[in-house]
Design a protein around this motif. Structure first.
Motif, PDB file in Angstrom:
ATOM      1  N   GLU A   1      -2.611   6.514 -17.203  1.00  0.00           N
ATOM      2  CA  GLU A   1      -2.949   5.306 -17.960  1.00  0.00           C
ATOM      3  C   GLU A   1      -3.987   4.468 -17.185  1.00  0.00           C
ATOM      4  OE1 GLU A   1       0.553   2.854 -18.683  1.00  0.00           O
ATOM      5  OE2 GLU A   1      -0.740   1.122 -19.078  1.00  0.00           O
ATOM      6  N   ILE A   2      -3.777   4.386 -15.878  1.00  0.00           N
ATOM      7  CA  ILE A   2      -4.698   3.598 -15.044  1.00  0.00           C
ATOM      8  C   ILE A   2      -6.045   4.319 -14.911  1.00  0.00           C
ATOM      9  CG2 ILE A   2      -5.100   2.661 -12.714  1.00  0.00           C
ATOM     10  CD1 ILE A   2      -2.931   1.110 -14.189  1.00  0.00           C
ATOM     11  N   LEU A   3      -5.978   5.608 -14.605  1.00  0.00           N
ATOM     12  CA  LEU A   3      -7.222   6.362 -14.397  1.00  0.00           C
ATOM     13  C   LEU A   3      -8.118   6.323 -15.633  1.00  0.00           C
ATOM     14  CD1 LEU A   3      -6.041   9.473 -12.326  1.00  0.00           C
ATOM     15  CD2 LEU A   3      -7.143   7.373 -11.514  1.00  0.00           C
TER      16      LEU A   3
ATOM     17  N   LYS B   1       6.663  11.725 -10.644  1.00  0.00           N
ATOM     18  CA  LYS B   1       7.504  10.850 -11.456  1.00  0.00           C
ATOM     19  C   LYS B   1       6.678   9.759 -12.169  1.00  0.00           C
ATOM     20  CE  LYS B   1      10.364   7.725  -9.553  1.00  0.00           C
ATOM     21  NZ  LYS B   1      11.263   7.293  -8.474  1.00  0.00           N
ATOM     22  N   HIS B   2       5.584   9.339 -11.504  1.00  0.00           N
ATOM     23  CA  HIS B   2       4.768   8.254 -12.055  1.00  0.00           C
ATOM     24  C   HIS B   2       3.478   8.757 -12.709  1.00  0.00           C
ATOM     25  CE1 HIS B   2       7.435   5.463  -9.984  1.00  0.00           C
ATOM     26  NE2 HIS B   2       7.234   6.125  -8.867  1.00  0.00           N
TER      27      HIS B   2
ATOM     28  N   VAL C   1       3.722   1.486  -1.470  1.00  0.00           N
ATOM     29  CA  VAL C   1       4.162   1.593  -2.868  1.00  0.00           C
ATOM     30  C   VAL C   1       3.039   2.201  -3.718  1.00  0.00           C
ATOM     31  CG1 VAL C   1       4.823   0.249  -4.912  1.00  0.00           C
ATOM     32  CG2 VAL C   1       5.861  -0.260  -2.710  1.00  0.00           C
ATOM     33  N   HIS C   2       1.823   1.755  -3.467  1.00  0.00           N
ATOM     34  CA  HIS C   2       0.668   2.297  -4.191  1.00  0.00           C
ATOM     35  C   HIS C   2       0.568   3.823  -4.006  1.00  0.00           C
ATOM     36  CE1 HIS C   2      -3.491   2.255  -5.841  1.00  0.00           C
ATOM     37  NE2 HIS C   2      -3.655   3.262  -5.003  1.00  0.00           N
TER      38      HIS C   2
ATOM     39  N   ILE D   1       3.298   5.603  -5.931  1.00  0.00           N
ATOM     40  CA  ILE D   1       3.058   5.639  -7.375  1.00  0.00           C
ATOM     41  C   ILE D   1       1.943   6.614  -7.734  1.00  0.00           C
ATOM     42  CG2 ILE D   1       2.173   4.233  -9.299  1.00  0.00           C
ATOM     43  CD1 ILE D   1       3.951   1.992  -8.346  1.00  0.00           C
ATOM     44  N   PHE D   2       0.911   6.660  -6.903  1.00  0.00           N
ATOM     45  CA  PHE D   2      -0.219   7.517  -7.246  1.00  0.00           C
ATOM     46  C   PHE D   2      -0.063   8.976  -6.806  1.00  0.00           C
ATOM     47  CE2 PHE D   2      -1.955   3.616  -8.579  1.00  0.00           C
ATOM     48  CZ  PHE D   2      -2.910   3.946  -9.533  1.00  0.00           C
TER      49      PHE D   2
ATOM     50  N   GLN E   1       0.816  -1.216   0.000  1.00  0.00           N
ATOM     51  CA  GLN E   1       0.000   0.000   0.000  1.00  0.00           C
ATOM     52  C   GLN E   1       0.852   1.270   0.000  1.00  0.00           C
ATOM     53  OE1 GLN E   1      -2.446  -1.144   3.279  1.00  0.00           O
ATOM     54  NE2 GLN E   1      -4.144  -1.827   1.976  1.00  0.00           N
TER      55      GLN E   1
ATOM     56  N   PHE F   1       1.943   6.863 -15.753  1.00  0.00           N
ATOM     57  CA  PHE F   1       1.404   5.566 -15.343  1.00  0.00           C
ATOM     58  C   PHE F   1       0.032   5.753 -14.690  1.00  0.00           C
ATOM     59  CE2 PHE F   1       0.897   2.156 -12.203  1.00  0.00           C
ATOM     60  CZ  PHE F   1       1.066   1.035 -13.010  1.00  0.00           C
TER      61      PHE F   1
END
Lengths: 88, 187
Positions: free
Chosen positions: A82-84, A75-76, A66-67, A70-71, A64, A79
């Motif tokens: 792309e997910i959203l 920097k991410h 890490v999640h 990323i979110f 979590q 990505f």
């Protein structure tokens, strides 16, 4: 070590299937005749299940984190987009 | 008696290295799982939840010496996620096609803990945290007794070993205290 701790060490080997066949027989004979030992071993088995759950909860927390990184980290960004996009 | 899986002798990454592994797996495998969940009309939150569990299960499996990955990591994680989804929403079973590799993926049967185990853990986390940490370090982080002695402030390896058994005893007795009946142990 005192006797009760020796029994715990022995029960651990028993539960992990690490006793020699003859040691297993002796231990199982004791289990049959000793209800306190039986209860102790059942509870010790539960300790390992609880520990496994504790471990999984720790891992999930790490995932979590890490999640979150990323979110929330610029920097991410790509990505994340792309997910959203998939949930529009 | 059911065999308990405590793996010994397998190298385990420390937390910092694991973070890198999880991050890489997120990048690699999350899009596929998110696509799948979106197709099943799930939300982003559903997909994160399922993915996080799938990742934990994958990680656990990958630590097993006998584990052989027969497909790509992301395909395997997607397979686990599908199984998790089916378990959660049985009604969708017919809508989900599983390929031959995915069919063979099994979820750990104790992954969804019983209420009893959950409650016991909550209780023990409050009253025996230090012992849980020590035991966890020993069984799951595979740290040597010598290092455990250092980390937990014991002078010798021997005293750390004795403490490990004392902790098993302490946690065991807490479990006994919380379990009124022997039946509580039978799941």
């Amino acid at each position: 070590m005192r006797t009760s701790l020796n029994d715990i060490a022995l029960a651990e080997k028993y539960l992990l299937g690490k006793l020699e066949p003859e040691e297993t027989l002796v231990f199982e004979a004791r289990l049959l005749t000793n209800p306190v030992l039986r209860w102790n071993v059942a509870a010790q088995k539960k300790v390992y299940s609880v520990l496994k759950l504790y471990h999984r909860k720790k891992l999930k927390k790490e995932v979590q984190v890490v999640h979150q990184t990323i979110f929330n980290d610029a920097k991410h960004q790509d990505f994340k987009q792309e997910i959203l996009q998939l949930f529009k | 008696m059911e065999c308990i899986q405590l793996k010994e002798g397998i190298s385990v990454q420390p937390e910092a290295a694991r973070e890198k592994v999880f991050e890489a797996l997120y990048k690699k495998a999350f899009p596929g799982v998110a696509r799948f969940v979106s197709k099943m009309n799930g939300t982003l939150e559903d997909s994160s939840d399922i993915f996080q569990d799938a990742l934990v299960i994958y990680y656990e499996k990958s630590q097993d010496e006998s584990f052989v990955l027969q497909t790509s990591t992301e395909a395997y994680i997607l397979g686990i996620a599908k199984h998790l989804w089916i378990r959660k929403f049985t009604r969708d079973r017919m809508r989900i096609s599983l390929d031959s590799t995915e069919i063979n993926i099994t979820l750990p049967n104790d992954y969804v803990p019983t209420i009893n185990t959950n409650q016991l853990l909550k209780f023990i986390e409050q009253s025996g945290r230090k012992c849980m940490e020590l035991l966890h370090t020993f069984y799951y982080e595979k740290v040597s007794m010598k290092e455990i002695a250092g980390r937990f402030g014991f002078i010798t390896e021997r005293s750390a070993t004795v403490q490990k058994f004392k902790c098993l005893e302490k946690v065991r007795d807490k479990i006994k205290e919380k379990s009124i009946a022997y039946e509580d142990f039978i799941e």
